[in-house]
Design an enzyme around this catalytic site. Structure first.
Site, short mmCIF file in Angstrom:
data_model
loop_
_atom_site.label_atom_id
_atom_site.label_comp_id
_atom_site.label_asym_id
_atom_site.label_seq_id
_atom_site.Cartn_x
_atom_site.Cartn_y
_atom_site.Cartn_z
N ALA A 24 22.32 10.66 29.82
CA ALA A 24 23.63 10.08 30.44
C ALA A 24 24.17 9.29 29.43
O ALA A 24 23.65 8.90 28.32
CB ALA A 24 23.14 9.17 31.61
N GLU A 57 16.64 15.97 32.21
CA GLU A 57 16.72 16.06 33.58
C GLU A 57 17.74 17.18 34.14
O GLU A 57 17.48 17.89 35.12
CB GLU A 57 17.39 14.76 34.44
CG GLU A 57 16.08 13.52 34.09
CD GLU A 57 16.43 12.19 34.43
OE1 GLU A 57 17.71 12.02 33.92
OE2 GLU A 57 16.06 11.60 35.25
N GLY A 84 18.96 12.21 30.97
CA GLY A 84 19.69 12.96 31.69
C GLY A 84 19.86 14.44 31.11
O GLY A 84 20.08 15.30 32.04
N GLU A 92 14.49 6.74 29.07
CA GLU A 92 15.13 5.62 29.70
C GLU A 92 14.65 4.02 29.47
O GLU A 92 15.22 3.01 29.62
CB GLU A 92 15.71 5.78 31.06
CG GLU A 92 16.40 7.03 31.34
CD GLU A 92 15.78 8.26 31.18
OE1 GLU A 92 14.63 8.42 30.78
OE2 GLU A 92 16.63 9.40 31.87
N1 CAA Z 1 24.98 8.07 25.14
C1 CAA Z 1 26.11 7.94 24.56
N2 CAA Z 1 26.25 8.33 23.32
C2 CAA Z 1 25.31 8.81 22.80
C3 CAA Z 1 23.80 9.11 23.30
C4 CAA Z 1 23.99 8.79 24.84
N3 CAA Z 1 22.92 9.02 25.59
N4 CAA Z 1 23.23 9.72 22.53
C5 CAA Z 1 23.77 9.76 21.20
N5 CAA Z 1 25.12 9.22 21.52
C6 CAA Z 1 25.89 9.14 20.32
C7 CAA Z 1 25.72 8.11 19.41
O1 CAA Z 1 25.89 6.61 20.18
C8 CAA Z 1 26.52 8.45 17.97
O2 CAA Z 1 27.75 8.25 18.31
P1 CAA Z 1 28.43 7.23 17.14
O3 CAA Z 1 28.69 8.20 15.90
O4 CAA Z 1 29.85 6.95 17.88
O5 CAA Z 1 27.66 5.92 16.81
C9 CAA Z 1 26.30 10.02 18.18
O6 CAA Z 1 26.06 10.18 19.64
C10 CAA Z 1 25.14 10.44 17.33
O7 CAA Z 1 24.11 9.92 17.61
P2 CAA Z 1 23.07 8.99 16.76
O8 CAA Z 1 23.92 8.59 15.51
O9 CAA Z 1 22.39 8.32 17.39
O10 CAA Z 1 21.99 10.42 15.89
P3 CAA Z 1 20.60 10.46 15.57
O11 CAA Z 1 20.33 11.47 15.12
O12 CAA Z 1 20.33 9.34 14.66
O13 CAA Z 1 19.56 9.90 16.82
C11 CAA Z 1 18.85 10.36 19.31
C12 CAA Z 1 19.81 11.01 17.87
C13 CAA Z 1 17.51 10.03 18.88
C14 CAA Z 1 19.05 11.41 20.26
C15 CAA Z 1 19.97 9.09 19.56
O14 CAA Z 1 21.22 9.47 19.60
C16 CAA Z 1 19.53 8.40 20.75
O15 CAA Z 1 18.39 7.87 21.08
N6 CAA Z 1 20.29 8.72 21.94
C17 CAA Z 1 20.20 8.21 23.18
C18 CAA Z 1 18.85 8.75 23.82
C19 CAA Z 1 18.71 8.25 25.25
O16 CAA Z 1 17.94 7.03 25.27
N7 CAA Z 1 18.91 8.80 26.38
C20 CAA Z 1 18.77 8.51 27.56
C21 CAA Z 1 19.93 8.16 28.43
S1 CAA Z 1 19.80 7.06 29.67
C22 CAA Z 1 19.90 8.19 31.01
O17 CAA Z 1 19.89 9.56 30.64
C23 CAA Z 1 19.66 7.82 32.39
C24 CAA Z 1 19.46 8.64 33.45
O18 CAA Z 1 18.15 9.32 33.50
C25 CAA Z 1 20.38 9.26 34.33
#
Ligand code: CAA
Length: 257
Positions: free
Chosen positions: A65, A111, A108, A131
Site C-alpha cells: 500500500a 495481499e 498490500g 508492515e
Molecule cells: N509506498 C510508497 N512508495 C513506495 C513504496 C510504498 N509501499 N515502496 C517503494 N516506494 C517508493 C520509494 O519511496 C521510492 O520513491 P523515491 O524514489 O521517491 O524515494 C521508490 O518507490 C523506489 O523505492 P526504493 O528506493 O526504496 O527502492 P529499493 O530498491 O531501495 O527498495 C523495497 C525496494 C525494499 C521494496 C523498498 O522500496 C521498501 O521497503 N518499500 C516498502 C515496502 C513496504 O513496507 N510495504 C508495505 C507497505 S504497508 C501496507 O502494505 C499496508 C497494508 O497491508 C494495507
C-alpha cells in the site's frame, strides 16, 4: 478508457492488467484501487474475456500500500471511511484472475497477489508482509489469506519479522503454483489464462466459487455446495457439448451457456 496507474489491454480472450506506477514500485494508492475496480468491471462486462492476468513490472509486482498516502492519516478518519475495504471488491472478481509476479510483492502487493485465484511467480519474485516494520500490521487480508495459504508457522514468521521469502520458498510453502524464468512469466500466465478462457465459462466460474468456498466454510457445507454446483452444470449446453465431444472423439465447441 484512459488509466493513470494501469495499462489495460486484451490479449485474445484474456484481459491483461499491468500495474504501472514505476516511480513508486507500483505502490497501491486510492487511484490504483479505483482504476482496478473499473478495469475488472469492464472485463466482467466483456463476454469475450474468459480470464484476467494481473501483473506488474520486472522489478516489482507491487511494493505495498502507498506509505506516502497513508502517512498523514488519523485513526478516526480511516475508521470512519473504512479505509482499504474497497479492496474486498477486487478480491470478489467472478472471472478467474491469475497474478503474474516478478520482483517485490510486499505488504498490500503480496495481499493483492493473494486476492487472485493463483500466483505464477518469476524466479526473481520476493514475497513478504513487512508492515510490522512500519508499526502496523497487514490490512488487506495478509494475516488471514497468508495463514490459510502457508499455515501458521510460516505466516507468523513472515508477519512478525517482516522478512521476505524468495520464489522457491513461496512455491515450497504453497503460496505460488508455479515458478518460471523471468522472461517466461507473462507468456506462462497468458497461456494458463487462455486455456481457462477456452473452457466453458459457467463451469470455470463455478469451479472458482467451489474452491474459494473451501476457505470459508466447513467440509460438510463445502461438499454440499460443490455437489449442488456440479448438479446445476447439467442444466448447461456446455455440459451436453463437453461430454458429447468426448464420446465422439472431437474437440468441444463451448457456447458458454
Ligand atoms: N509506498 C510508497 N512508495 C513506495 C513504496 C510504498 N509501499 N515502496 C517503494 N516506494 C517508493 C520509494 O519511496 C521510492 O520513491 P523515491 O524514489 O521517491 O524515494 C521508490 O518507490 C523506489 O523505492 P526504493 O528506493 O526504496 O527502492 P529499493 O530498491 O531501495 O527498495 C523495497 C525496494 C525494499 C521494496 C523498498 O522500496 C521498501 O521497503 N518499500 C516498502 C515496502 C513496504 O513496507 N510495504 C508495505 C507497505 S504497508 C501496507 O502494505 C499496508 C497494508 O497491508 C494495507
Amino acid at each position: 478508457m484512459a488509466y493513470e496507474t494501469l495499462i489495460v489491454e486484451t490479449r485474445g480472450n484474456v484481459g491483461l492488467v499491468t500495474l504501472n506506477r514505476p516511480q513508486a514500485l507500483n505502490a497501491l494508492n486510492s487511484t490504483v484501487l479505483k482504476e482496478l475496480k473499473e478495469a475488472y468491471a469492464a472485463f466482467h462486462a466483456d463476454e469475450t474475456v474468459g480470464a484476467i492476468v494481473l501483473t506488474g513490472s520486472e522489478r516489482a509486482f507491487a511494493a505495498g500500500a502507498d506509505i506516502k498516502e497513508m502517512q498523514p492519516l488519523e485513526f478516526a478518519d480511516i475508521y470512519k471511511s473504512d479505509f482499504i475495504s474497497g479492496w474486498d471488491e477486487v478480491a470478489k472478481a467472478r472471472k478467474p484472475v491469475i497474478a503474474a509476479v516478478s520482483g517485490f510483492a510486499l505488504g498490500g502487493g503480496c495481499e493483492l497477489a493473494m486476492m487472485c485465484d493463483f500466483i505464477i511467480a518469476s524466479e526473481t519474485a520476493k514475497f513478504g508482509q513487512p508492515e510490522i516494520t512500519l508499526g502496523v500490521i497487514p490490512g488487506m487480508g495478509g494475516s488471514q489469506r497468508l495463514t490459510r495459504a502457508v499455515g501458521k508457522a510460516k505466516a507468523m514468521d513472515l508477519i512478525l519479522t517482516g522478512r521476505m521469502m524468495d520464489a522457491a520458498e513461496a512455491e515450497r510453502s504453497g503460496l505460488v503454483s508455479r515458478v518460471v524464468a523471468p522472461e517466461r512469466l507473462l507468456d506462462e500466465a497468458l497461456a494458463a489464462a487462455e486455456k481457462i478462457a477456452s473452457l466453458s465459462r459457467p463451469s470455470v466460474m463455478m469451479a472458482k466459487e467451489a474452491v474459494s468456498r473451501a476457505f470459508e466454510t466447513t467440509l460438510e457445507e463445502g461438499l454440499r455446495f460443490e455437489r449442488r454446483l456440479f448438479h446445476s452444470l447439467f442444466a448447461t449446453d456446455d455440459q451436453k457439448e463437453g461430454m458429447a465431444a468426448f464420446v465422439e472423439k472431437r474437440k468441444p465447441a463451448f457456447t458458454h451457456r
